[in-house]
Design a protein around this motif. Structure first.
Motif, PDB file in Angstrom:
ATOM      1  N   GLU A  77      -3.276  -0.152 -11.690  1.00 15.91           N
ATOM      2  CA  GLU A  77      -1.917   0.313 -11.408  1.00 15.91           C
ATOM      3  C   GLU A  77      -0.977  -0.853 -11.135  1.00 15.91           C
ATOM      4  O   GLU A  77       0.163  -0.886 -11.622  1.00 15.91           O
ATOM      5  CB  GLU A  77      -1.925   1.257 -10.205  1.00 15.91           C
ATOM      6  CG  GLU A  77      -0.553   1.857  -9.890  1.00 15.91           C
ATOM      7  CD  GLU A  77      -0.598   2.869  -8.761  1.00 15.91           C
ATOM      8  OE1 GLU A  77       0.499   3.279  -8.319  1.00 15.91           O
ATOM      9  OE2 GLU A  77      -1.704   3.236  -8.320  1.00 15.91           O
ATOM     10  N   LEU A  78      -1.453  -1.841 -10.394  1.00 16.53           N
ATOM     11  CA  LEU A  78      -0.620  -3.012 -10.110  1.00 16.53           C
ATOM     12  C   LEU A  78      -0.327  -3.795 -11.384  1.00 16.53           C
ATOM     13  O   LEU A  78       0.796  -4.254 -11.601  1.00 16.53           O
ATOM     14  CB  LEU A  78      -1.324  -3.926  -9.102  1.00 16.53           C
ATOM     15  CG  LEU A  78      -1.267  -3.490  -7.635  1.00 16.53           C
ATOM     16  CD1 LEU A  78      -2.181  -4.369  -6.796  1.00 16.53           C
ATOM     17  CD2 LEU A  78       0.166  -3.564  -7.107  1.00 16.53           C
TER      18      LEU A  78
ATOM     19  N   PHE B 133      -6.842  -0.709  -6.940  1.00 17.22           N
ATOM     20  CA  PHE B 133      -5.481  -0.520  -7.439  1.00 17.22           C
ATOM     21  C   PHE B 133      -5.098  -1.546  -8.500  1.00 17.22           C
ATOM     22  O   PHE B 133      -3.930  -1.635  -8.884  1.00 17.22           O
ATOM     23  CB  PHE B 133      -4.483  -0.619  -6.271  1.00 17.22           C
ATOM     24  CG  PHE B 133      -4.719   0.381  -5.172  1.00 17.22           C
ATOM     25  CD1 PHE B 133      -4.334   1.703  -5.324  1.00 17.22           C
ATOM     26  CD2 PHE B 133      -5.339   0.000  -3.994  1.00 17.22           C
ATOM     27  CE1 PHE B 133      -4.560   2.634  -4.318  1.00 17.22           C
ATOM     28  CE2 PHE B 133      -5.568   0.913  -2.977  1.00 17.22           C
ATOM     29  CZ  PHE B 133      -5.174   2.239  -3.139  1.00 17.22           C
ATOM     30  N   GLU B 134      -6.078  -2.320  -8.991  1.00 19.16           N
ATOM     31  CA  GLU B 134      -5.772  -3.387  -9.950  1.00 19.16           C
ATOM     32  C   GLU B 134      -5.041  -2.865 -11.183  1.00 19.16           C
ATOM     33  O   GLU B 134      -4.036  -3.447 -11.624  1.00 19.16           O
ATOM     34  CB  GLU B 134      -7.058  -4.097 -10.382  1.00 19.16           C
ATOM     35  CG  GLU B 134      -7.563  -5.100  -9.383  1.00 19.16           C
ATOM     36  CD  GLU B 134      -8.807  -5.820  -9.889  1.00 19.16           C
ATOM     37  OE1 GLU B 134      -9.185  -5.611 -11.065  1.00 19.16           O
ATOM     38  OE2 GLU B 134      -9.402  -6.587  -9.111  1.00 19.16           O
TER      39      GLU B 134
ATOM     40  N   LEU C 114       0.826  -1.211   0.000  1.00 22.77           N
ATOM     41  CA  LEU C 114       0.000   0.000   0.000  1.00 22.77           C
ATOM     42  C   LEU C 114       0.859   1.260   0.000  1.00 22.77           C
ATOM     43  O   LEU C 114       0.487   2.273  -0.602  1.00 22.77           O
ATOM     44  CB  LEU C 114      -0.952  -0.015   1.190  1.00 22.77           C
ATOM     45  CG  LEU C 114      -2.143  -0.970   1.030  1.00 22.77           C
ATOM     46  CD1 LEU C 114      -2.980  -1.030   2.288  1.00 22.77           C
ATOM     47  CD2 LEU C 114      -3.020  -0.589  -0.155  1.00 22.77           C
TER      48      LEU C 114
ATOM     49  N   LEU D  67       1.635   2.154  -3.342  1.00 26.99           N
ATOM     50  CA  LEU D  67       0.460   2.665  -4.041  1.00 26.99           C
ATOM     51  C   LEU D  67      -0.014   4.004  -3.478  1.00 26.99           C
ATOM     52  O   LEU D  67      -1.085   4.487  -3.847  1.00 26.99           O
ATOM     53  CB  LEU D  67      -0.666   1.634  -3.955  1.00 26.99           C
ATOM     54  CG  LEU D  67      -0.369   0.290  -4.639  1.00 26.99           C
ATOM     55  CD1 LEU D  67      -1.402  -0.748  -4.248  1.00 26.99           C
ATOM     56  CD2 LEU D  67      -0.306   0.448  -6.156  1.00 26.99           C
TER      57      LEU D  67
END
Length: 420
Positions: A296-297, A293-294, A192, A195
């Protein structure tokens, strides 16, 4: 189902709730098909419908025996029956009420009382449990095979991020998880942080309350819950000197399902009811936080995890919190070949302290689950609850870890995790 509650519980908070639950049951029996203990034992009284009848009899004033207690003890409280029930019967709440009454009326054998006392007093206290765990590891060869199964090898937590971010969330560290698998919380904080979210742990927060509550020390469990509400409230209200946190993140689904019920469990306490409800509303399992955040990950990781992984969804996630598909969705979004095993809806047998109190049934369920997980051909097993992780690992050579650790390691391997 018609009821005629006895005077000792009629018109009480527990009595009113139990009566509403009992009357919702149409005794159709659908629940027996998904009950792990009924599948193993084939006894109606070891399935939800039979246990509901037992609790009904107890609450109507029938004599309570050790046999009644045994059938209720054998229940995993996995709540699979709640997912199956077409009438929405809240079996988990009814089981808590029934067990509380039975515990007050049946004297357990001394050895059993001592064992339960040690579990409810030692496990929730991190300052006591972690050193005891370390000592147990030192004398591991001298312990029984059953106790050795409960002692995972020591693992390093790794670095905790020190950066601050505008976005802030609370995280419950937990009671046994920091000692048994400290990397789970550290990995969550690192992911996190990468992120742009800062995870904060309130120093005075501790056990979520589930351990004591489900060992029939309900007053002790409620005290644990009140302590957490007090510890979190300054961060939730903004009294801690910064903007209120966005959420309270749970890395163990067993804790999450309990904290989400604080509002209900403390509704009778005028001093805590409103605060507890707010705490429950803010609580999120990690799998509810990460989908945002999918994209971005996925961009950062680019399919870096190439191996096949089997996901074991804990009962507290899929039945207790009714969360399904989110972990798999996050993992697939970042390129993981994630699969479920044939009986993914069934309990692995861990169920909090169940594996220590009902070891034979627990081991049978674990072995069946491990066999199905290994049949997927996966090179790694991931889950979302510390109890499931350690229980499954004791029955297989295949590595078992928390799903967030996969993402953390992939970010580190690609040099994509923040280093400050």
């Amino acid at each position: 189902m018609q009821t005629n509650l006895a005077d000792f519980i009629k018109n009480t908070r527990d009595g009113d709730e139990a009566e509403a639950i009992l009357r919702a049951c149409v005794h159709c029996g659908f629940c027996t098909a998904t009950c792990p203990t009924y599948q193993l034992l084939g006894d109606e009284l070891d399935g939800p419908r039979g246990r509901i009848y037992l609790i009904k009899q107890v609450l109507e004033g029938a004599p309570v025996t050790q046999k009644t207690q045994l059938h209720l003890d054998r229940c995993l409280t996995c709540r699979n029956c709640e997912s199956t029930c077409p009438s929405g019967v809240q079996y988990g709440r009814l089981a808590d009420i029934g067990r509380k009454v039975v515990e007050q009326r049946v004297q357990r054998p001394l050895a059993e009382r001592v064992k339960r006392y040690v579990l409810k007093e030692a496990l929730p206290r991190r300052w006591l449990f972690t050193p005891a765990l370390a000592m147990g590891r030192m004398v591991r060869p001298l312990l029984s095979p059953a106790l050795q199964d409960k002692l995972p090898p020591a693992a390093a937590a790794g670095r905790r991020p020190s950066r601050t971010h505008a976005r802030r969330m609370l995280m419950l560290e937990g009671c046994v998880q920091p000692g048994m698998a400290p990397n789970i919380n550290a990995a969550t904080a690192r992911v996190l942080d990468a992120l742009g979210v800062q995870l904060i742990a309130a120093p005075k927060a501790g056990c979520c309350g589930a351990l004591r509550y489900h060992l029939n020390d309900q007053d002790g469990g409620l005290d644990d819950m009140r302590r957490n509400v007090d510890a979190w409230w300054p961060y939730v209200s903004g009294e801690a000197g910064a903007a209120p946190v966005e959420a309270i993140v749970m890395t163990a689904s067993g804790c999450g399902v309990t904290v989400k019920e604080y509002g209900h469990l403390l509704a009778h306490d005028a001093a805590y009811a409103e605060k507890a409800q707010r705490i429950s509303e803010l609580t999120r399992d990690l799998s509810e936080v990460m989908p945002a955040f999918e994209a971005e990950l996925a961009q950062r990781m680019g399919g870096r995890i190439a191996e096949r992984v089997a996901f074991h969804p804990p009962c507290t996630l899929q039945h207790g919190q009714q969360i399904r598909g989110k972990v798999e969705g996050v993992l697939r979004a970042v390129g993981v070949d994630v699969v479920l095993c044939a009986d993914s809806h069934l309990c692995c047998g861990s169920a909090g302290t169940y594996s220590m109190l009902q070891p034979e049934l627990s081991k049978q369920l674990r072995d069946r689950k491990v066999e199905n997980l290994e049949a997927t051909g996966a090179r790694k097993i991931v889950s979302a609850n510390i109890g499931c992780l350690t229980h499954l690992q004791s029955g297989t050579e295949t590595p078992v870890q928390h799903w967030i650790e996969l993402i953390d390691q992939a970010l580190a391997d690609g040099g994509l995790r923040a280093t400050r």
